[in-house]
Design an enzyme around this catalytic site. Structure first.
Site, short mmCIF file in Angstrom:
data_model
loop_
_atom_site.label_atom_id
_atom_site.label_comp_id
_atom_site.label_asym_id
_atom_site.label_seq_id
_atom_site.Cartn_x
_atom_site.Cartn_y
_atom_site.Cartn_z
N ASP A 22 -0.93 -10.05 -55.57
CA ASP A 22 0.04 -9.30 -56.25
C ASP A 22 1.22 -9.00 -55.50
OD1 ASP A 22 0.57 -7.82 -58.50
OD2 ASP A 22 -0.20 -5.80 -57.81
N ASN A 70 -3.67 -12.75 -68.23
CA ASN A 70 -2.27 -13.12 -67.86
C ASN A 70 -1.69 -14.35 -69.16
OD1 ASN A 70 -2.62 -13.38 -64.21
ND2 ASN A 70 -2.04 -11.82 -65.46
#
Length: 237
Positions: A22, A70
């Site tokens: 991340d 996503n």
């Protein structure tokens, strides 16, 4: 330092590191750079981490590259990420093969383009007999989706209720041939699991690191392994 980390890996029987990579976009934003630069730097961080796992004796590395959620990002970013996967694998496969890396993918590959699926399949086929670090890339992966996929296949195989147990269920997951992660690392400071390996991390140690993924390297992996070495794993006992 390398010898010390190797000893911790050996003494704790640390086999599998899972990572939520991340912070690519936030890293780029902090530096006033395009998001694409952050993602490219993220690839560099993965290469460093993969080599560090080999150096330290970690056998399995699973990384969260693209989640089922996503797809909700801007089309331009999704297209860039898919192209980045394709280009990176095409450019790096020979080197990873030379370094004895075995590549696997987990997730629903059916939504990916035919051309990308061919690249992924080629990477798996090329490296299938390698005996070094097993790199498992979660692509179009979501743990809830994985669990539903497993349940459907169990039903299709007409398994009876008496046959279903943890071992059988685990064998229907994408990760069926890989031991569960010993440690889950999340970079970027966020304290969420984000639909990642929910079944598999039942007893994993979780380590949150404030550094963004493009900053991750062998030293930060060593830091996480040292932290893991201090933990007492009780498995509910």
């Amino acid at each position: 330092m390398s010898t010390e980390i190797k000893e911790i890996v050996k003494d704790t029987n640390l086999k599998h590191v899972a990572i939520i990579m991340d912070g690519n976009r936030r890293w780029a934003k902090e530096k006033n750079l395009p998001t694409a630069v952050g993602h490219k730097k993220g690839v560099d961080a993965l290469k460093k981490t993969l080599r560090a796992c080999d150096e330290y004796g970690v056998k399995y590395l699973t990384v969260y590259a693209f989640s089922t959620e996503n797809w909700n990002r801007k089309k331009e970013e999704v297209d860039f990420l898919m192209n980045l996967v394709a280009v990176t694998l095409s450019n790096e496969l020979a080197e990873m093969h030379k370094e004895n890396v075995q590549i696997h993918f987990i997730g629903d590959m059916s939504r990916l383009s035919d051309s990308l699926q061919k690249i992924l399949n080629n990477a798996v086929e090329t490296t299938k007999n390698n005996t070094g670090v097993c790199l498992q890339i979660a692509l179009n992966y979501g743990s809830r989706d994985e669990i539903i996929h497993a349940v459907k296949n169990i039903i299709e195989d007409k398994k009876s209720a008496d046959e279903i147990n943890e071992e059988l269920f685990s064998n229907y997951l994408y990760t069926k041939n890989v031991p569960d992660p010993d440690v889950l690392i999340r970079t970027g400071g966020e304290q969420r699991i984000s639909n990642y390996l929910l079944w598999q991390i039942a007893y994993s140690e979780i380590i949150i690191m404030k550094e963004f993924w493009p900053e991750f390297d062998r030293e930060l992996l060593a830091k996480a392994i040292k932290e893991f070495g201090k933990r007492q794993r009780r498995y509910g006992k």
